[in-house]
Design an enzyme around this catalytic site. Structure first.
Site, short mmCIF file in Angstrom:
data_model
loop_
_atom_site.label_atom_id
_atom_site.label_comp_id
_atom_site.label_asym_id
_atom_site.label_seq_id
_atom_site.Cartn_x
_atom_site.Cartn_y
_atom_site.Cartn_z
N THR A 16 -50.71 -25.27 58.55
CA THR A 16 -49.65 -24.31 57.51
C THR A 16 -48.36 -24.18 57.94
O THR A 16 -47.72 -23.64 57.75
CB THR A 16 -50.44 -23.43 57.53
OG1 THR A 16 -51.54 -23.42 57.35
CG2 THR A 16 -50.17 -22.02 57.03
N ASP A 60 -52.43 -32.13 57.24
CA ASP A 60 -53.39 -30.97 56.99
C ASP A 60 -54.66 -31.01 57.93
O ASP A 60 -55.17 -32.69 58.20
CB ASP A 60 -54.10 -31.05 55.28
CG ASP A 60 -54.64 -29.47 55.26
OD1 ASP A 60 -54.89 -28.62 55.05
OD2 ASP A 60 -56.16 -29.63 56.73
N SER A 61 -54.90 -30.36 58.61
CA SER A 61 -55.92 -31.06 60.46
C SER A 61 -56.93 -31.31 59.47
O SER A 61 -57.67 -31.75 60.55
CB SER A 61 -55.49 -29.82 61.26
OG SER A 61 -56.54 -28.56 60.87
N SER A 62 -57.62 -30.92 58.66
CA SER A 62 -58.76 -31.72 57.45
C SER A 62 -58.71 -32.87 58.15
O SER A 62 -59.93 -33.53 57.93
CB SER A 62 -59.03 -30.94 56.36
OG SER A 62 -58.18 -29.15 56.38
N THR A 92 -55.23 -25.43 61.99
CA THR A 92 -56.12 -24.20 63.00
C THR A 92 -57.78 -24.82 62.12
O THR A 92 -58.28 -24.43 62.92
CB THR A 92 -56.14 -22.56 61.84
OG1 THR A 92 -56.11 -23.09 60.52
CG2 THR A 92 -54.49 -22.03 62.40
N ASP A 93 -57.75 -25.97 61.10
CA ASP A 93 -59.05 -26.11 60.72
C ASP A 93 -59.94 -26.64 61.50
O ASP A 93 -60.48 -26.95 61.82
CB ASP A 93 -58.98 -26.64 59.25
CG ASP A 93 -58.94 -25.87 57.60
OD1 ASP A 93 -59.20 -24.58 58.03
OD2 ASP A 93 -58.41 -26.59 56.65
N THR A 169 -62.78 -21.32 69.42
CA THR A 169 -63.53 -21.70 67.77
C THR A 169 -62.77 -21.31 67.04
O THR A 169 -62.38 -19.85 67.46
CB THR A 169 -64.67 -21.72 67.56
OG1 THR A 169 -65.60 -22.18 67.14
CG2 THR A 169 -65.80 -20.48 68.38
N GLN A 280 -76.66 -22.38 67.79
CA GLN A 280 -75.59 -21.97 66.90
C GLN A 280 -75.09 -20.20 67.21
O GLN A 280 -74.39 -20.17 66.21
CB GLN A 280 -76.50 -21.81 65.99
CG GLN A 280 -77.13 -23.34 65.27
CD GLN A 280 -78.28 -23.00 63.80
OE1 GLN A 280 -78.65 -21.60 63.67
NE2 GLN A 280 -79.38 -23.75 64.17
N CYS A 281 -75.30 -19.59 68.44
CA CYS A 281 -74.57 -18.24 68.30
C CYS A 281 -73.16 -19.13 69.15
O CYS A 281 -73.26 -19.40 69.91
CB CYS A 281 -75.85 -17.50 69.52
SG CYS A 281 -77.23 -17.31 68.66
N1 ASP Z 1 -55.68 -26.68 56.59
C1 ASP Z 1 -54.51 -26.03 56.88
C2 ASP Z 1 -54.73 -27.27 58.49
O1 ASP Z 1 -55.76 -27.29 59.23
C3 ASP Z 1 -54.81 -24.65 57.58
C4 ASP Z 1 -53.42 -24.35 58.72
O2 ASP Z 1 -53.20 -24.88 59.53
O3 ASP Z 1 -54.12 -22.57 59.04
O4 ASP Z 1 -54.09 -27.43 58.69
#
Ligand code: ASP
Length: 344
Positions: A16, A60-62, A92-93, A169, A280-281
């Site tokens: 982003t 996109d980092s996904s 960020t993802d 995280t 998971q915590c």
């Molecule tokens: N979907 C975006 C990514 O991880 C979200 C972001 O950058 O905040 O690339």
């Protein structure tokens, strides 16, 4: 003697932060960071030289895959002697996965590698991207009096806080305060000045920088939950191509005590597979000695992941399995703290 200017390399991978509204159709599009000084003129005010390099394609980092980690690690090693620090602009993802991976792939790091990004594109009036980028560059160029780097490790800078990369995280998809490091103190805080928390910063590596780029990704992650079925557990633990399974357990490392579940875990361990217990915590650690349900896992040969995040457990397995064919060796090294990713 005149102090030499620090040099920082900004590596733009996507996300982003780098998207900008195209006035012709109002859609968000990645912009070319070769003009970074025009876009973020504040960077020119530092007593430091900033260069940038843009990945192609921007993603996109996904869509991040281990190949990107390999390219980043190799680029850092290649450019290591020319720069005092590196800033990686990343979505960020999956930022916590990439920061964890780089921390474990880079050997003998003594310079800062700062991941940052933003929740709003840098072109938007309320963007968090400018402050994140500017402070990241300042941190990446910061040196002690003796010339050594203030931060000789891989970290994430977000919303005024510098976190150890393999302890961080993603915590919020809506707030500027998007990351947390529940089990390790912040490394620095950006207020009027940048305040470094020297006690929580790692000591620098003192050998030659290198990168471990051979990764073995044959890992599954199984989140234990009420209603989980034997076929799901079998798929995750006994699947044909699975060398290691991260079991995300309840609380202090507890899972189902029913014999069908314990039998599947035991079979996986008896077959020599690696089974790693991560809680998971968000905060706290695995201790398989507290409850009988945890002890049952320990008795079958499950390894404790202590207070590691799932992101760093995954990266640690990829790296250790990539360099060792012997699962027993991997199990031994999993128990060691390699880059500050776990408290032993
Ligand atoms: N979907 C975006 C990514 O991880 C979200 C972001 O950058 O905040 O690339």
């Amino acid at each position: 003697m005149k102090k030499e200017l620090s040099k920082v390399l900004i590596i733009y991978t996507g996300g982003t932060i780098g998207m900008k509204e195209d006035p012709s159709d109002q859609t968000l599009k990645p912009f070319d960071f070769s003009a970074i000084l025009t876009e973020v003129p504040e960077l020119g005010k530092f007593a430091c030289q900033v260069d940038s390099v843009t990945f192609d394609p921007l993603i996109d980092s996904s869509d991040v895959e281990p190949l990107l980690w390999k390219q980043l690690a190799e680029m850092i090693v290649r450019e290591y002697d020319r720069y005092d620090g590196f800033v990686i602009l990343h979505g960020t993802d999956t930022m916590a996965y990439s920061a964890s991976a780089l921390s474990l792939m880079l050997e003998n790091l003594s310079k800062p590698v700062v991941f940052t990004g933003s929740q709003l594109p840098i072109g938007r009036p309320r963007t968090d991207g400018k402050e994140n980028l500017i402070s990241s560059v300042e941190i990446a160029s910061a040196r002690n009096r003796d010339g050594s780097a203030k931060i000789p490790e891989v970290c994430i800078f977000f919303n005024s806080q510098l976190l150890r990369g393999n302890r961080a995280t993603k915590f919020s998809s809506v707030d500027f305060d998007a990351f947390r490091s529940p089990n390790w103190p912040v490394l620095a805080t950006a207020g009027i000045d940048i305040r470094y928390n020297n006690d929580s910063i790692r000591t620098p590596g003192n050998g030659k920088i290198s990168a471990k780029t051979c990764l073995d990704t044959r890992v599954s992650i199984m989140k234990v939950h009420p209603g989980i079925t034997a076929s799901v557990a079998r798929g995750c633990l006994l699947g044909e191509d699975i060398r290691a399974c991260i079991i995300e357990t309840y609380g202090s490392g507890n899972a189902i005590s029913k014999p069908w579940f314990t039998d599947i875990v035991r079979q996986a361990c008896e077959q020599g597979r690696i089974v790693l217990n991560i809680t998971q915590c968000l905060m706290g650690e695995v201790n398989m000695d507290i409850y009988a349900t945890g002890r049952a896992l320990k008795d079958t040969g499950v390894i404790s992941g202590a207070d590691m995040t799932t992101e760093s457990a995954l990266a640690k397995l990829f790296v250790l399995m990539g360099e060792n064919d012997d699962n027993n060796m991997v199990k031994e090294k999993l128990k060691q703290d390699l880059r500050g990713e776990m408290s032993c």
